[in-house]
Each structure stands twice: as structure tokens, then as C-alpha cells.
Design a protein around this motif. Structure first.
Motif, short mmCIF file in Angstrom:
data_model
loop_
_atom_site.label_atom_id
_atom_site.label_comp_id
_atom_site.label_asym_id
_atom_site.label_seq_id
_atom_site.Cartn_x
_atom_site.Cartn_y
_atom_site.Cartn_z
N LEU A 1 1.66 -37.22 -76.08
CA LEU A 1 1.65 -35.78 -76.32
C LEU A 1 0.64 -35.04 -75.44
O LEU A 1 1.00 -34.05 -74.79
CB LEU A 1 1.37 -35.49 -77.81
N PRO A 2 -0.63 -35.50 -75.34
CA PRO A 2 -1.58 -34.81 -74.46
C PRO A 2 -1.11 -34.79 -73.00
O PRO A 2 -1.31 -33.79 -72.29
CB PRO A 2 -2.87 -35.62 -74.61
N ASP A 3 -0.49 -35.88 -72.53
CA ASP A 3 0.03 -35.92 -71.17
C ASP A 3 1.08 -34.83 -70.96
O ASP A 3 1.09 -34.15 -69.93
CB ASP A 3 0.69 -37.28 -70.88
N VAL A 4 1.98 -34.69 -71.92
CA VAL A 4 3.05 -33.68 -71.82
C VAL A 4 2.45 -32.29 -71.74
O VAL A 4 2.81 -31.49 -70.87
CB VAL A 4 4.02 -33.78 -73.02
N CYS A 5 1.50 -32.00 -72.64
CA CYS A 5 0.88 -30.67 -72.67
C CYS A 5 0.15 -30.37 -71.37
O CYS A 5 0.25 -29.26 -70.82
CB CYS A 5 -0.08 -30.57 -73.85
N GLU A 6 -0.58 -31.33 -70.85
CA GLU A 6 -1.31 -31.14 -69.61
C GLU A 6 -0.36 -30.94 -68.44
O GLU A 6 -0.61 -30.12 -67.55
CB GLU A 6 -2.22 -32.35 -69.35
N CYS A 7 0.73 -31.67 -68.44
CA CYS A 7 1.71 -31.56 -67.36
C CYS A 7 2.35 -30.17 -67.35
O CYS A 7 2.55 -29.57 -66.29
CB CYS A 7 2.79 -32.63 -67.52
N PHE A 8 2.66 -29.64 -68.53
CA PHE A 8 3.26 -28.30 -68.60
C PHE A 8 2.30 -27.22 -68.14
O PHE A 8 2.72 -26.16 -67.69
CB PHE A 8 3.78 -28.02 -70.02
N LYS A 9 1.00 -27.47 -68.24
CA LYS A 9 0.02 -26.54 -67.67
C LYS A 9 -0.04 -26.68 -66.16
O LYS A 9 -0.10 -25.70 -65.42
CB LYS A 9 -1.37 -26.81 -68.26
N ARG A 10 0.00 -27.93 -65.71
CA ARG A 10 -0.16 -28.21 -64.28
C ARG A 10 1.00 -27.67 -63.46
O ARG A 10 0.80 -27.24 -62.32
CB ARG A 10 -0.31 -29.73 -64.10
N ILE A 11 2.21 -27.68 -63.99
CA ILE A 11 3.37 -27.26 -63.20
C ILE A 11 3.42 -25.75 -62.98
O ILE A 11 4.26 -25.27 -62.21
CB ILE A 11 4.69 -27.74 -63.85
N THR A 12 2.51 -25.01 -63.63
CA THR A 12 2.47 -23.56 -63.40
C THR A 12 1.44 -23.19 -62.34
O THR A 12 1.16 -22.01 -62.13
CB THR A 12 2.13 -22.81 -64.71
N ARG A 13 0.88 -24.21 -61.68
CA ARG A 13 -0.11 -23.95 -60.64
C ARG A 13 0.34 -24.61 -59.33
O ARG A 13 1.20 -25.48 -59.33
CB ARG A 13 -1.48 -24.49 -61.05
N GLY A 14 -0.27 -24.16 -58.23
CA GLY A 14 0.00 -24.82 -56.96
C GLY A 14 0.93 -24.04 -56.05
O GLY A 14 1.39 -22.94 -56.36
N ALA A 15 1.22 -24.65 -54.91
CA ALA A 15 1.97 -23.99 -53.84
C ALA A 15 3.36 -23.54 -54.26
O ALA A 15 3.85 -22.50 -53.81
CB ALA A 15 2.06 -24.93 -52.63
N PHE A 16 4.02 -24.32 -55.12
CA PHE A 16 5.39 -23.99 -55.52
C PHE A 16 5.49 -22.61 -56.15
O PHE A 16 6.42 -21.85 -55.88
CB PHE A 16 5.92 -25.06 -56.48
N VAL A 17 4.53 -22.26 -57.00
CA VAL A 17 4.58 -20.95 -57.67
C VAL A 17 3.82 -19.87 -56.91
O VAL A 17 4.05 -18.68 -57.14
CB VAL A 17 4.03 -21.06 -59.12
N GLU A 18 2.92 -20.25 -56.03
CA GLU A 18 2.15 -19.26 -55.28
C GLU A 18 2.99 -18.57 -54.22
O GLU A 18 2.80 -17.38 -53.93
CB GLU A 18 0.93 -19.92 -54.64
N ASP A 19 3.94 -19.28 -53.63
CA ASP A 19 4.85 -18.66 -52.66
C ASP A 19 5.94 -17.94 -53.45
O ASP A 19 7.04 -18.45 -53.67
CB ASP A 19 5.45 -19.73 -51.74
N CYS A 20 5.62 -16.72 -53.89
CA CYS A 20 6.49 -16.03 -54.84
C CYS A 20 7.88 -15.75 -54.27
O CYS A 20 8.87 -15.76 -55.00
CB CYS A 20 5.84 -14.73 -55.32
N HIS A 21 7.97 -15.50 -52.98
CA HIS A 21 9.27 -15.19 -52.38
C HIS A 21 10.20 -16.40 -52.44
O HIS A 21 11.35 -16.30 -52.87
CB HIS A 21 9.08 -14.72 -50.94
N ALA A 22 9.67 -17.56 -52.05
CA ALA A 22 10.46 -18.79 -52.11
C ALA A 22 10.76 -19.17 -53.55
O ALA A 22 11.86 -19.61 -53.88
CB ALA A 22 9.72 -19.92 -51.40
N PHE A 23 9.77 -18.99 -54.44
CA PHE A 23 9.96 -19.34 -55.84
C PHE A 23 11.09 -18.52 -56.46
O PHE A 23 11.93 -19.05 -57.19
CB PHE A 23 8.66 -19.11 -56.62
N MET A 24 11.11 -17.23 -56.16
CA MET A 24 12.16 -16.37 -56.74
C MET A 24 13.55 -16.75 -56.21
O MET A 24 14.54 -16.63 -56.93
CB MET A 24 11.86 -14.90 -56.46
#
Length: 356
Positions: A302-325
Motif C-alpha cells: 500500500l505505501p508503495d502504491v501511494c508513493e508511486c501515485f505521487k511520483r507520477i505527477t512530477r517530472g518531465a512528462f507533466v512539465e512539458d505541458c504542450h506534449a502532455f496535452m
């Protein structure tokens, strides 16, 4: 505004929050919207990303100016929808959000309504609850500090008070302060922020911000059903570990991705939210989960899952908003309004049956 000595205060002038325009200003410790950057902020990567994104913004701004040609309305057609998905420039956001959501029409039909809400007799409990939350709103944003000029705390208080007076059944719920704060940063105007908030809370996301939060609960379960269809391995993992969707995505939905994703990315999501409606929230959530499913599947507990769901909202994938959209309209595949409606109906029925 509050009455003082029996004299009604007039509507305040528009707030001016000027975004930095030079590379040196953009690389400062505060971003263009007033949010302080973390100590580990990667200025070099940001400058590289922004140098490309600013070129995109410039092209979009020219196209939007030609499309609007001084008009105070936006049409609802495929061309405008395509333009919205590619991003609305900041200078046009208040107009596009207001007209696309129906907020402008509501404002024009109810002249003086916002002021009348502020001039009304207010429930002391509502006033106190809002005041208590003011200092918790964006403590990392310089515009919401008492030392700021202008300081947005007074305007934030007014918008929240007016909405609480407008919708007495709801009053004030946690999360509203962040939404109103974002709207003030972009619209730079109290009354505009109020009507945009009314569009979001009363029509686009009904029952999200109520004591029972039924709309929020329903949509979290709808996301679970969509994950079961589109990323079944992730759905099984959460089932195996007994993880409730509320635990990992409630903040995504209740804050509309504020303080979850980068500011520019959130604003691009809101462009589509105001134009296309709440379905966009599912596209964003599904893309985050689907794109990172290999990483999520490595969680052992459970802690791994919760931490992972936080981690996937950070980083290059979401920072490049144009590509992300671009990805959110490709990666999850088809997502029809009728599918979402049916899932909402079945999830609502299950939740209400379980609570009765």
C-alpha cells in the motif's frame, strides 16, 4: 465589498499581476504566477523547455487574435475546440473561459448580483470558516501574502464569501480556496472569478463541493472503472492491495490538479475543462496512470502504491505541458460522453445504495 460606515464600496479596479517576460526574470526564484520555486528547481531544463514553449505560445497568440478579431465571444465548433486543446494564451483566458462555460451569459443576465451577495447579511460561521482558510491558501505564492501589493487575500475572501452566500446549501468546502485563488491569478478580477467558480461548482462539477461530496465520490469510482477497462493490470494491483481510489486520486479531483501538476499544465487542463466539461479530468488521470503503469505495477504494498501515485505527477512528462496535452487525447483512447454518463449512473447508484 464589505460596508463601512454605511457606505457601499465600489467594485475594485482590476488587479494587475504582470508575468515576467525576460529569460532572467523567468529564471528567478518565483514563477510568472507568483509561486516560489523549490530549492532543487532545475533552471537549466526549465529554460530549455520554455524557450520552445514560448515559441508555441507566440504562434498560438497570433492565431487566437485572428480568430477572435476583437470579439467578446468564442463559438462552439470543431475549430475552436482544436484551438482550445492546443492552449489558450493568458491574455485571452478570462474571455474564453467566461464565454465557453456560460459564465459570461450568467453575469450579463444578473447585473449587480455579485455586489449584492457581498452586501448581504452573512452567516458568521461562514465568515469565520473562510477567514480561517485564507492563510492556508497558496503559502508559496507571493500574491497571497499580507505584505504583497496587491495582496489577493481580500479578493479571495470576497469571492469565497459571495459564493457561500450564493449557494447556501454548500457554503464553503475545503478546496474552494485554491480554485478561487487560481481564478484570481488568471482573471485578475473578483467578479469574473466568482462567475467562473459558479460555472465550475454549480454546473461543470455538480456535487463535488457539497457536504456529502457525492459527485466527487462518484467520479473517483468512475475512474476506477475506466482503469479496469483501459489498464486492467493496474486495477488488479490496487484490488489485490486493497487500495481505494479515494486514497490515491481524491486530491487530483478535488483540487482539479492544482498543486498536483505544474501550473502551466493545470491551466492547459482548465482550458479544456471550461470548454469541454468534466470529462477532461478522466483523460488526465487515465493518461497519468496508463503512461506509468509499468512503474505502478512494481509496487509491493500500500505505501508503495501511494508513493508511486505521487511520483507520477512530477517530472518531465507533466512539465512539458504542450506534449502532455497532446498525450491526453491520444493515450487513453476513445472516451465518449455516453460512456462516462452510464458509468456515473451506475456508480452513483452503488454509492447511494451502500450509504442508505
Amino acid at each position: 465589498m464589505e460596508q463601512r460606515n454605511g457606505t457601499r464600496r465600489s467594485k475594485p479596479p482590476q488587479l494587475r499581476i504582470n508575468a515576467p517576460s525576460t529569460a532572467r526574470e523567468r529564471a528567478a526564484s518565483v514563477d510568472p504566477y507568483g509561486f516560489e520555486r523549490s530549492d532543487d528547481f532545475d533552471y537549466e531544463s526549465y529554460e530549455e523547455l520554455m524557450s520552445e514553449y514560448l515559441a508555441v505560445l507566440t504562434r498560438r497568440s497570433i492565431k487566437w487574435s485572428k480568430l477572435l478579431q476583437g470579439k467578446r465571444r468564442v463559438d462552439r465548433n470543431l475549430k475552436v475546440k482544436r484551438y482550445v486543446r492546443k492552449g489558450v494564451p493568458n491574455e485571452h483566458r478570462p474571455l474564453v473561459w467566461m464565454t465557453a462555460s456560460g459564465a459570461q451569459e450568467r453575469l450579463e443576465r444578473n447585473p449587480g448580483y455579485y455586489q449584492s451577495l457581498l452586501d448581504a447579511q452573512h452567516d458568521p460561521r461562514l465568515v469565520e470558516t473562510i477567514r480561517t482558510d485564507l492563510h492556508r491558501t497558496f503559502p508559496d505564492n507571493i500574491h497571497f501574502r499580507k505584505s504583497a501589493n496587491p495582496c489577493l487575500q481580500k479578493e479571495l475572501f470576497n469571492v469565497l464569501l459571495a459564493y457561500g452566500q450564493h449557494n447556501k446549501a454548500v457554503g464553503y468546502c475545503q478546496g474552494m480556496n485554491f480554485i478561487a485563488g487560481y481564478l484570481l491569478i488568471i482573471s485578475k478580477d473578483e467578479e469574473t472569478s466568482f462567475w467562473l467558480m459558479e460555472a465550475l461548482l454549480d454546473r461543470i462539477l455538480p456535487d463535488y463541493y457539497t457536504p456529502a461530496m457525492l459527485g466527487l465520490k462518484v467520479d473517483q469510482e468512475v475512474l476506477g472503472e475506466l482503469v479496469r477497462l483501459k489498464a486492467p493490470a493496474v486495477w488488479r494491483l490496487l484490488q489485490d492491495h486493497g487500495v481505494m481510489w479515494t486514497l490515491v486520486v481524491s486530491r487530483w479531483f478535488i483540487c482539479l490538479f492544482i498543486d498536483v501538476l505544474p501550473v502551466e499544465t493545470v491551466l492547459r487542463i482548465w482550458d479544456c475543462l471550461f470548454y469541454e466539461g468534466s470529462k477532461i479530468l478522466f483523460r488526465v488521470a487515465l493518461t497519468l496512470i496508463h503512461h506509468h503503469q509499468d512503474e505502478i505495477l512494481q509496487a509491493q504494498n500500500l505505501p508503495d502504491v501511494c508513493e508511486c501515485f505521487k511520483r507520477i505527477t512530477r517530472g518531465a512528462f507533466v512539465e512539458d505541458c504542450h506534449a502532455f496535452m497532446q498525450r491526453i487525447f491520444q493515450e487513453p483512447g476513445s472516451l465518449s460522453r455516453s460512456t462516462v454518463t452510464k458509468l456515473r449512473q451506475s456508480c452513483r447508484a452503488q454509492i447511494t445504495a451502500g450509504e442508505s
